[in-house]
Design a protein around this motif. Structure first.
Motif, short mmCIF file in Angstrom:
data_model
loop_
_atom_site.label_atom_id
_atom_site.label_comp_id
_atom_site.label_asym_id
_atom_site.label_seq_id
_atom_site.Cartn_x
_atom_site.Cartn_y
_atom_site.Cartn_z
N VAL A 226 0.23 -11.61 -7.26
CA VAL A 226 0.53 -10.40 -6.51
C VAL A 226 2.04 -10.39 -6.29
O VAL A 226 2.62 -11.38 -5.85
N GLU B 140 2.84 -3.39 -3.45
CA GLU B 140 2.23 -4.50 -4.17
C GLU B 140 1.66 -4.06 -5.51
O GLU B 140 1.19 -2.93 -5.66
N CYS C 67 -0.13 -6.26 -9.29
CA CYS C 67 -0.58 -7.56 -9.78
C CYS C 67 -0.34 -7.70 -11.28
O CYS C 67 -0.36 -6.71 -12.01
#
Length: 108
Positions: free
Chosen positions: A93, A101, A103
């Motif tokens: 992350v 955020e 990933c």
């Protein structure tokens, strides 16, 4: 994607995606691939409300070499939040330059 500075956020994602920022980008609005026939456009708009708790967007990516991709993104200004290894998938992350955020997962 809502942002505090559309140009700054657009420049980060342009570099991260290795796609050029569209002409006319400004602090108020920027885009990537908006006029591409078969592209996947990204748009960034300045909004007065700051990011409070929830992401404005949460893209997930995969990479053959997750560690190298995370290192590349950190070099562009991203920061690492956490690493995970669950359900047979390893992912990291990260946060972009405005704290959103996203990933990056390894192959699975």
């Amino acid at each position: 994607m809502d942002s505090g500075d559309a140009l700054r956020l657009g420049e980060f994602w342009s570099a991260a995606l290795d796609r050029p920022l569209d002409e006319g980008a400004s602090e108020e609005f920027a885009s990537i691939g908006l006029k591409e026939a078969n592209g996947q456009p990204w748009m960034f708009a300045k909004v007065p409300e700051p990011k409070v708790a929830k992401n404005r967007a949460h893209p997930d990516f995969s990479a053959e070499d997750r560690d190298a991709e995370v290192e590349r993104l950190v070099g562009l200004g991203a920061s690492v939040v956490a690493d995970h290894d669950e359900y047979g998938v390893r992912w990291t992350v990260l946060q972009d330059v405005e704290g959103n955020e996203f990933c990056v997962a390894g192959p699975h």
